[in-house]
Design an enzyme around this catalytic site. Structure first.
Site, PDB file in Angstrom:
ATOM      1  N   ASN A  15      13.508 -38.827 -12.133  1.00  0.00           N
ATOM      2  CA  ASN A  15      13.332 -38.911 -10.687  1.00  0.00           C
ATOM      3  C   ASN A  15      14.662 -39.366 -10.099  1.00  0.00           C
ATOM      4  O   ASN A  15      15.015 -40.540 -10.199  1.00  0.00           O
ATOM      5  CB  ASN A  15      12.208 -39.905 -10.373  1.00  0.00           C
ATOM      6  CG  ASN A  15      12.043 -40.143  -8.891  1.00  0.00           C
ATOM      7  OD1 ASN A  15      12.662 -39.450  -8.066  1.00  0.00           O
ATOM      8  ND2 ASN A  15      11.222 -41.118  -8.530  1.00  0.00           N
ATOM      9  N   TRP A  16      15.377 -38.427  -9.518  1.00  0.00           N
ATOM     10  CA  TRP A  16      16.720 -38.747  -9.019  1.00  0.00           C
ATOM     11  C   TRP A  16      16.672 -39.539  -7.712  1.00  0.00           C
ATOM     12  O   TRP A  16      17.707 -40.030  -7.242  1.00  0.00           O
ATOM     13  CB  TRP A  16      17.531 -37.454  -8.817  1.00  0.00           C
ATOM     14  CG  TRP A  16      17.805 -36.694 -10.085  1.00  0.00           C
ATOM     15  CD1 TRP A  16      17.382 -37.012 -11.345  1.00  0.00           C
ATOM     16  CD2 TRP A  16      18.575 -35.485 -10.219  1.00  0.00           C
ATOM     17  NE1 TRP A  16      17.844 -36.077 -12.252  1.00  0.00           N
ATOM     18  CE2 TRP A  16      18.568 -35.133 -11.589  1.00  0.00           C
ATOM     19  CE3 TRP A  16      19.262 -34.660  -9.321  1.00  0.00           C
ATOM     20  CZ2 TRP A  16      19.228 -34.000 -12.072  1.00  0.00           C
ATOM     21  CZ3 TRP A  16      19.917 -33.533  -9.796  1.00  0.00           C
ATOM     22  CH2 TRP A  16      19.898 -33.207 -11.162  1.00  0.00           C
TER      23      TRP A  16
ATOM     24  N   HIS B 258       4.386 -42.041  -5.579  1.00  0.00           N
ATOM     25  CA  HIS B 258       5.394 -42.991  -6.076  1.00  0.00           C
ATOM     26  C   HIS B 258       5.338 -44.266  -5.227  1.00  0.00           C
ATOM     27  O   HIS B 258       5.134 -44.197  -4.012  1.00  0.00           O
ATOM     28  CB  HIS B 258       6.787 -42.368  -6.020  1.00  0.00           C
ATOM     29  CG  HIS B 258       7.798 -43.171  -6.778  1.00  0.00           C
ATOM     30  ND1 HIS B 258       8.344 -44.326  -6.265  1.00  0.00           N
ATOM     31  CD2 HIS B 258       8.316 -43.011  -8.020  1.00  0.00           C
ATOM     32  CE1 HIS B 258       9.176 -44.834  -7.166  1.00  0.00           C
ATOM     33  NE2 HIS B 258       9.180 -44.056  -8.243  1.00  0.00           N
TER      34      HIS B 258
ATOM     35  N   GLU C  40       7.552 -46.054  -4.068  1.00  0.00           N
ATOM     36  CA  GLU C  40       8.505 -46.084  -2.946  1.00  0.00           C
ATOM     37  C   GLU C  40       7.974 -45.283  -1.762  1.00  0.00           C
ATOM     38  O   GLU C  40       8.236 -45.619  -0.607  1.00  0.00           O
ATOM     39  CB  GLU C  40       9.877 -45.574  -3.430  1.00  0.00           C
ATOM     40  CG  GLU C  40      10.539 -46.611  -4.332  1.00  0.00           C
ATOM     41  CD  GLU C  40      11.489 -46.059  -5.368  1.00  0.00           C
ATOM     42  OE1 GLU C  40      11.883 -44.881  -5.265  1.00  0.00           O
ATOM     43  OE2 GLU C  40      11.830 -46.814  -6.299  1.00  0.00           O
TER      44      GLU C  40
ATOM     45  N   GLU D   3       3.805 -46.973 -13.332  1.00  0.00           N
ATOM     46  CA  GLU D   3       5.085 -47.573 -12.972  1.00  0.00           C
ATOM     47  C   GLU D   3       4.836 -48.914 -12.285  1.00  0.00           C
ATOM     48  O   GLU D   3       4.584 -48.958 -11.065  1.00  0.00           O
ATOM     49  CB  GLU D   3       5.850 -46.665 -11.998  1.00  0.00           C
ATOM     50  CG  GLU D   3       6.276 -45.338 -12.591  1.00  0.00           C
ATOM     51  CD  GLU D   3       7.507 -44.786 -11.870  1.00  0.00           C
ATOM     52  OE1 GLU D   3       8.468 -44.448 -12.563  1.00  0.00           O
ATOM     53  OE2 GLU D   3       7.505 -44.720 -10.624  1.00  0.00           O
TER      54      GLU D   3
ATOM     55  N   GLY E 289      13.816 -50.372 -11.300  1.00  0.00           N
ATOM     56  CA  GLY E 289      15.180 -50.689 -10.899  1.00  0.00           C
ATOM     57  C   GLY E 289      15.585 -52.138 -11.112  1.00  0.00           C
ATOM     58  O   GLY E 289      16.597 -52.582 -10.574  1.00  0.00           O
TER      59      GLY E 289
ATOM     60  N   GLY F 106      14.148 -43.348 -13.609  1.00  0.00           N
ATOM     61  CA  GLY F 106      14.919 -43.347 -12.375  1.00  0.00           C
ATOM     62  C   GLY F 106      16.401 -43.424 -12.670  1.00  0.00           C
ATOM     63  O   GLY F 106      17.060 -42.433 -12.971  1.00  0.00           O
ATOM     64  N   GLY F 107      16.948 -44.646 -12.620  1.00  0.00           N
ATOM     65  CA  GLY F 107      18.392 -44.846 -12.750  1.00  0.00           C
ATOM     66  C   GLY F 107      19.025 -44.149 -13.943  1.00  0.00           C
ATOM     67  O   GLY F 107      20.068 -43.497 -13.817  1.00  0.00           O
TER      68      GLY F 107
HETATM   69  P1  13P Z   1      14.079 -46.939 -12.729  1.00  0.00           P
HETATM   70  O1  13P Z   1      14.074 -46.167 -14.039  1.00  0.00           O
HETATM   71  O2  13P Z   1      15.391 -46.870 -12.021  1.00  0.00           O
HETATM   72  O3  13P Z   1      13.526 -48.305 -12.897  1.00  0.00           O
HETATM   73  O4  13P Z   1      13.054 -46.160 -11.754  1.00  0.00           O
HETATM   74  C1  13P Z   1      11.808 -45.838 -12.212  1.00  0.00           C
HETATM   75  C2  13P Z   1      11.155 -44.961 -11.229  1.00  0.00           C
HETATM   76  O5  13P Z   1      10.793 -45.388 -10.145  1.00  0.00           O
HETATM   77  C3  13P Z   1      10.966 -43.561 -11.585  1.00  0.00           C
HETATM   78  O6  13P Z   1      10.109 -42.914 -10.708  1.00  0.00           O
END
Ligand code: 13P
Length: 256
Positions: free
Chosen positions: A12-13, A97, A99, A167, A173, A234-235
């Site tokens: 997930n960019w 998600h 976010e 998640e 993050g 993510g990262g």
């Molecule tokens: P990170 O891997 O940066 O913690 O992010 C996870 C994420 O939210 C993937 O959708």
């Protein structure tokens, strides 16, 4: 012996990078994507879907959106329909998600509509759930996840069109993750819950991903867990070598 679930490692960019970086990252991922022990999925920002689709070419890496609207079309300024994502070559879309839930006030009912829209457009919905840090501290992680699962999975849900990602919000993050034992416990419970709600076959076959600070260093232990069928990254998905290293860490799933 249970079903063999082929792992899925999804990147997930989020809202990162630019046009040239997206194309380069996709090219690097494509170049390293042969002979992996898992399926690979990348979810770039929507405006880069076409360029990423071109860079992935015939590499066998799936493409996904990061969100879609619940309607097929109409007066929804700034939104993107599941059908539009399919037009751009997507086979997947992330919905729910944390976010999106936090930034855009998306609740379970809305997530359910988005997943339904994804299914209607022939996409696989990657439905995300997970508790906040405060909910975890209050001992409510299992309860929150159960409630989100109950509210977010539509009737159209099947193992061919749905992947679920756990998640924990506090792990995204932050470099912090639950212990492998905690992840396995919650995934086991999730599988039991969706078996009850959507049938034993679905429970057996659905892929349950873990997401939240997955990196090449912790992926081996997390991916080895019996009820973890891959990762939502993510990262670490923004660096091709890290993303591919995580994907390679799912090798032992072959024999699960
Ligand atoms: P990170 O891997 O940066 O913690 O992010 C996870 C994420 O939210 C993937 O959708």
């Amino acid at each position: 012996m249970g079903t063999i679930r082929r792992p899925l490692v999804a990147g997930n960019w989020k809202m990162n990078g630019g046009l040239e970086g997206a194309a380069a990252l996709a090219r690097d991922i494509a170049a390293g994507s042969s002979d992996l022990p898992c399926d690979l999925l990348v979810c770039p920002p929507a405006v880069y879907l076409n360029v990423v689709a071109g860079a992935l070419a015939d590499a066998g890496v799936a493409l996904g959106g990061q969100d879609c609207h619940g309607d097929e079309g109409g007066a929804h300024t700034g939104d993107i329909s599941a059908g539009m994502l399919a037009d751009c070559g997507c086979g997947f879309v992330i919905v729910g998600h944390s976010e999106r839930r936090a930034d855009h006030g998306e609740d379970d009912a809305k997530v359910r509509l988005k997943a339904t829209a994804a299914h209607r457009a022939g996409l696989t919905a990657l439905i995300c759930v997970g508790e906040t840090g405060a909910e975890r501290d209050a001992g409510r992680a299992q309860e929150v996840v159960a409630s989100q699962l109950g509210g977010s999975l539509p009737d159209t849900t099947g193992s061919a069109n749905t992947v679920i990602a756990y998640e924990p919000v506090w792990a995204i993050g932050t470099g912090r993750t639950p212990t492998p034992q905690e992840v396995q416990a919650i995934h086991h419970r999730m599988r039991a819950l969706v078996s009850q709600s959507h049938g034993a076959a679905f429970g057996d076959q659905v892929r349950l991903l873990y997401g939240g600070s997955v990196n090449p260093g912790n992926a081996t232990a997390l991916m080895a867990l019996a009820d973890v069928d891959g990762a939502l990254v993510g990262g670490a998905s923004l660096k091709a070598s890290d993303f591919l290293a995580i994907a390679n860490n799912t090798g032992h799933f072959k024999n699960k």
